[in-house]
Design a protein around this motif. Structure first.
Motif, short mmCIF file in Angstrom:
data_model
loop_
_atom_site.label_atom_id
_atom_site.label_comp_id
_atom_site.label_asym_id
_atom_site.label_seq_id
_atom_site.Cartn_x
_atom_site.Cartn_y
_atom_site.Cartn_z
N UNK A 37 0.67 -1.25 -0.08
CA UNK A 37 0.00 -0.06 -0.05
C UNK A 37 1.09 1.08 -0.09
N UNK A 38 2.10 1.23 0.69
CA UNK A 38 3.02 2.35 0.74
C UNK A 38 3.51 2.57 -0.84
N UNK A 39 3.79 1.41 -1.45
CA UNK A 39 4.25 1.63 -2.80
C UNK A 39 3.01 2.20 -3.68
N UNK A 40 1.81 1.56 -3.54
CA UNK A 40 0.89 2.26 -4.30
C UNK A 40 0.61 3.75 -4.00
N UNK A 41 0.75 4.00 -2.77
CA UNK A 41 0.43 5.51 -2.36
C UNK A 41 1.47 6.43 -3.18
N UNK A 42 2.76 6.01 -3.07
CA UNK A 42 3.76 6.65 -3.72
C UNK A 42 3.59 6.80 -5.07
N UNK A 43 3.18 5.77 -5.63
CA UNK A 43 3.18 5.73 -7.31
C UNK A 43 2.03 6.73 -7.60
#
Length: 106
Positions: A37-43
């Motif tokens: 979810x962190x990766x998704x938020x950053x993307x």
């Protein structure tokens, strides 16, 4: 504060020349299992925030192939320009460059 905004606030505080893993950011948000979810938020982060997203890497120091600013070669160039040290196999030297804040991020 929403999960995404908490992620952005944490990433905004990563000092130049240091990195954190997606899992570390998730842990700092209080959602220790939310590294994807962190990766998704950053993307999906708003570009106007100018977040240092390039300072977030995998826990073993690998760079992400899907780095939003042009791939892992660009990410590596950005990190090297800040003084981040890489190992012979192309991973960030997490022992030398991993940021571990001593105080909670507010």
């Amino acid at each position: 504060m929403s999960f995404n905004n908490r992620v952005y606030e944490i990433v905004r505080h990563i000092p130049e020349g240091m990195v954190v893993s997606y899992g570390q950011v998730a842990y700092m948000t209080g959602s220790w299992r939310a590294s994807r979810a962190v990766g998704y938020a950053l993307h999906n982060s708003p570009r106007d925030r100018k977040l240092p997203c390039h300072r977030v890497v995998f826990k073993d120091g690998r760079l992400t192939t899907g780095f939003a600013f042009g791939g892992k070669d660009v990410q590596r160039q950005m990190l090297e320009a800040e003084g981040v040290v890489f190992t012979a196999d192309g991973r960030v030297d997490m022992a030398k460059c991993c940021w571990n804040p001593q105080e909670p991020i507010s």
